[in-house]
Scaffold this active site. Structure first.
Site, PDB file in Angstrom:
ATOM      1  N   LYS A 109       5.733  -3.931  -4.862  1.00  0.00           N
ATOM      2  CA  LYS A 109       7.191  -3.786  -4.835  1.00  0.00           C
ATOM      3  C   LYS A 109       7.747  -3.947  -3.426  1.00  0.00           C
ATOM      4  O   LYS A 109       8.817  -4.500  -3.231  1.00  0.00           O
ATOM      5  CB  LYS A 109       7.537  -2.402  -5.376  1.00  0.00           C
ATOM      6  N   CYS A 153       0.845  -1.181   0.000  1.00  0.00           N
ATOM      7  CA  CYS A 153       0.000   0.000   0.000  1.00  0.00           C
ATOM      8  C   CYS A 153       0.888   1.240   0.000  1.00  0.00           C
ATOM      9  O   CYS A 153       1.935   1.274   0.636  1.00  0.00           O
ATOM     10  CB  CYS A 153      -0.942   0.105   1.202  1.00  0.00           C
ATOM     11  N   TRP A 185      -2.836  -2.515  -1.708  1.00  0.00           N
ATOM     12  CA  TRP A 185      -2.561  -3.928  -1.961  1.00  0.00           C
ATOM     13  C   TRP A 185      -3.341  -4.663  -0.881  1.00  0.00           C
ATOM     14  O   TRP A 185      -3.008  -4.605   0.295  1.00  0.00           O
ATOM     15  CB  TRP A 185      -1.068  -4.213  -1.840  1.00  0.00           C
TER      16      TRP A 185
HETATM   17  C1  F6R Z   1      11.168 -10.167  -7.531  1.00  0.00           C
HETATM   18  C2  F6R Z   1      11.075  -9.234  -6.441  1.00  0.00           C
HETATM   19  C3  F6R Z   1      10.813  -9.761  -5.078  1.00  0.00           C
HETATM   20  C4  F6R Z   1      11.728  -9.036  -4.069  1.00  0.00           C
HETATM   21  C5  F6R Z   1      11.359  -9.461  -2.645  1.00  0.00           C
HETATM   22  C6  F6R Z   1      12.274  -8.824  -1.629  1.00  0.00           C
HETATM   23  O1  F6R Z   1      11.440  -9.526  -8.733  1.00  0.00           O
HETATM   24  O2  F6R Z   1      11.187  -8.055  -6.629  1.00  0.00           O
HETATM   25  O3  F6R Z   1      11.004 -11.121  -5.017  1.00  0.00           O
HETATM   26  O4  F6R Z   1      13.046  -9.337  -4.362  1.00  0.00           O
HETATM   27  O5  F6R Z   1      10.045  -9.096  -2.375  1.00  0.00           O
HETATM   28  O6  F6R Z   1      12.193  -7.445  -1.654  1.00  0.00           O
HETATM   29  P1  F6R Z   1      13.318  -6.545  -1.027  1.00  0.00           P
HETATM   30  O7  F6R Z   1      14.570  -6.778  -1.782  1.00  0.00           O
HETATM   31  O8  F6R Z   1      12.804  -5.148  -1.190  1.00  0.00           O
HETATM   32  O9  F6R Z   1      13.450  -6.942   0.408  1.00  0.00           O
END
Ligand code: F6R
Length: 614
Positions: A609, A2, A74
């Site tokens: 993301k 979100c 989300w």
């Molecule tokens: C895949 C992707 C996710 C992130 C995961 C961890 O392309 O983006 O698998 O890698 O959610 O996110 P972070 O790196 O922000 O902890």
């Protein structure tokens, strides 16, 4: 997950909120909404769908107000629909709130509120919290700030919230626990609140990162005041943002993901900048300087991460074991936190996270910290919660990654891990001087080599077109290429929705080989290195069963070219650095297939993301 954004000042809030929501849409895009206040009247607009759907929904309405809040969702509690969209209102309609996080004890609180006569219209935990705040304000006859403070003391869970009140038209209140909230401090008593700095950067570079358990109140005339939930006053600590506005735009590319793939020569260079000197034969990571000796003495390193960052962690395992001779365990943060792991003060925990906000990684850090381990972070987002929670760390400096599928963050994470393993290995004496020098020199050549892989884009697009309709795909690699196989499969499934599996090449014969037939594309990393011959044998095994082989090979390879259906040639490099090159064709294949299948590349379905819920 979100995205939340809020504004109070002299300007019309609506355009600021909409622009901000578009920047935050990577955090969730199930539904969106805004609430604005003008002359003590609240206007509320929300609907299922994306921010563009919200704009269409509002189209033509006379939206006014110099104070407002916006949300892109989300879904956690309740399906994505108009009613569950935020802002959520209190029973009287006097209060509106946006929320990122999860109120874990919402069911108990809701039951108590129902017993006290409240009724609910949505399925959200957010509505429970705003009704609770209203209930406290009415029954305890306290002001809004105090009602928020008392309510948050009753809440279990995670939240970043912003609240507006019809009765207090010149006040905006925000609070945070476990989910991020950044406050932008503009000129002339103009303030912003947002999940990250991207909606703020255009207006001010001065920000305050709210800490867990803090509540911020902005009053049009009195300005910003921060207290914690124990009611102690806190002095706002204003920091300057390093982010550049142009990094948040697509810069002529059709999608952020493509832009970010093509940015990798520069992002890898930025990641290395100022950290190595070939002439002096040195790697210096300023952020971990004070902890280097501890890492040298470490009996063990535990890497915690999720998703793509976990794949980078697997490459890190190989690097640290090879170069620094330290045993490494790579853990899914979500598993680690719930399985009573054995950790002590001699352990180093490396937490890898692009966003620096991933809830599971954060919880794993807290657990390891409570057992006395030293926590080193590898984060991309400067000032993020994980970056601030760790004892020390190194930023990846890849610049904002907006596409939901992680690309340049992965290569930057692997670059930092290589630098760290080299620095520790050198200090520990586990890398011979000549090998250190060769690897260092090789590392500096990586950005140019990535550039030359990117030149293969047209050929990769051609291959993507051939395999875009495959229902399944297999990715194989060995050694340093195994994590790349996992990453290739993840990229394909998350943005094209094609089922894909990554496997260590030799494991194929223990099961997955049964899947191979003439329909099955098998993507293999068969670059020159210690397991090259073995991988060639694995390719033969696939071909013997009529599978289609798309192999990533070293330039000039003739052996695999003879057997494979397609080869993508990439420059030669040290096996330890090969993931930085071999992952690029897989990023591009996934991108092109997703575009050809008309998927929403930058915002794939069901994903967000920044995964700030567990
Ligand atoms: C895949 C992707 C996710 C992130 C995961 C961890 O392309 O983006 O698998 O890698 O959610 O996110 P972070 O790196 O922000 O902890």
């Amino acid at each position: 997950m979100c995205g939340i954004v809020a504004y109070i000042g002299d300007q019309e809030a609506y355009p600021i909120l909409i622009k901000g929501l578009k920047r935050l849409e990577y955090r969730g895009y199930d539904s969106a909404g805004v609430a604005l206040m003008d002359n003590g009247e609240l206007q509320l607009y929300k609907c299922k769908g994306r921010v563009a759907d919200l704009e269409a929904h509002i189209n033509g309405a006379d939206v006014r107000g110099t104070i407002g809040i916006g949300h892109t969702r989300w879904a956690t509690h309740g399906e994505p629909n108009d009613v569950n969209a935020h802002p959520q209102s209190s029973g009287s309609g006097d209060l509106v709130m946006i929320h990122n996080g999860i109120i874990e004890n919402y069911a108990t609180l809701k039951e108590e509120l129902i017993n006290r006569g409240h009724t609910f219209v949505s399925d959200t935990d957010t509505e429970v919290l705003i009704q609770l705040i209203e209930d406290i304000r009415q029954h305890e006859e306290v002001d809004l700030f105090e009602a928020v403070r008392i309510a948050l003391n009753e809440v279990v869970g995670a939240y970043a919230i912003v609240i507006l009140s019809r009765k207090d038209p010149d006040i905006m209140i925000g609070a945070k626990k476990s989910s991020p909230l950044t406050i932008g401090v503009g000129n002339n008593n103009e303030y912003f609140m947002a999940s990250d700095a991207t909606p703020i950067i255009e207006y001010t570079k001065n920000v305050v990162y709210l800490e867990d358990g803090e509540i911020a109140m902005v009053d049009r005339t009195a300005g910003l005041m921060i207290r914690n939930i124990e009611n102690q006053e806190k002095t706002p600590y204003i920091q300057e943002l390093e982010m550049q506005l142009e990094n948040l735009e697509k810069g002529g590319y059709e999608h952020f993901m493509l832009k970010e793939i093509f940015e990798q020569p520069r992002s890898i260079l930025d990641c290395m900048r100022g950290r190595l000197s070939v002439e002096k034969g040195k790697v210096v990571l300023g952020g971990i300087k004070d902890y280097e000796q501890k890492m040298v003495n470490a009996k063990r390193i535990i890497i915690v991460a999720c998703g793509t960052s976990w794949h980078a962690g697997l490459v890190g395992e190989y690097l640290f074991e090879d170069l620094a001779r330290i045993p490494v365990e790579v853990e899914y943060a979500s598993e680690f936190r719930y399985r009573n792991p054995i950790i002590d003060e001699d352990d180093i925990v490396l937490a890898i996270s692009q966003s620096g906000e991933t809830a599971d990684t954060l919880a794993a850090i807290e657990l390891a910290k409570s057992k006395g381990a030293t926590i080193i972070g590898i984060c991309n987002v400067v000032g993020s919660t994980i970056a601030r929670t760790t004892h020390a760390g190194s930023y990846t400096h890849a610049g904002p990654e907006i596409g939901v599928a992680s690309t340049k963050a992965f290569t930057a994470q692997v670059t930092v891990l290589a630098l760290m393993a080299m620095a520790i290995g050198k200090r520990k004496g586990t890398i011979p001087e000549s090998a250190f020098h060769l690897l260092l020199t090789e590392l500096t050549s990586i950005p140019d080599k990535v550039e030359s892989v990117l030149k293969r884009d047209a050929q990769i697009k051609y291959i993507a077109d051939i395999y875009k309709d495959a229902p399944n795909a297999l990715y194989l690699g060995r050694g340093y290429s195994f994590p790349v196989a996992l990453e290739g499969a993840l990229k394909l499934k998350e943005i094209s929705y094609i089922h894909a599996e990554g496997y260590p090449a030799a494991e194929m014969k223990h099961g997955p080989i049964a899947l191979i037939d003439e329909e099955m594309p098998v993507f293999v990393i068969a670059t020159k290195g210690p397991s090259y011959e073995k991988v060639v044998s694995n390719i033969q095994e696939v071909k013997a069963r009529k599978g289609k082989i798309i192999a990533v090979v070293t330039e000039g390879d003739i052996v695999v070219k003879d057997i494979a259906d397609h080869v993508i040639e990439i420059p030669d490099t040290d096996d330890k650095l090969m993931p930085l090159l071999s992952v690029i064709p897989f990023q591009l294949i996934s991108y092109h297939i997703a575009v050809m299948l008309k998927r929403n590349v930058d915002q794939p379905r069901n994903l967000a993301k920044s995964v700030t819920v567990e």
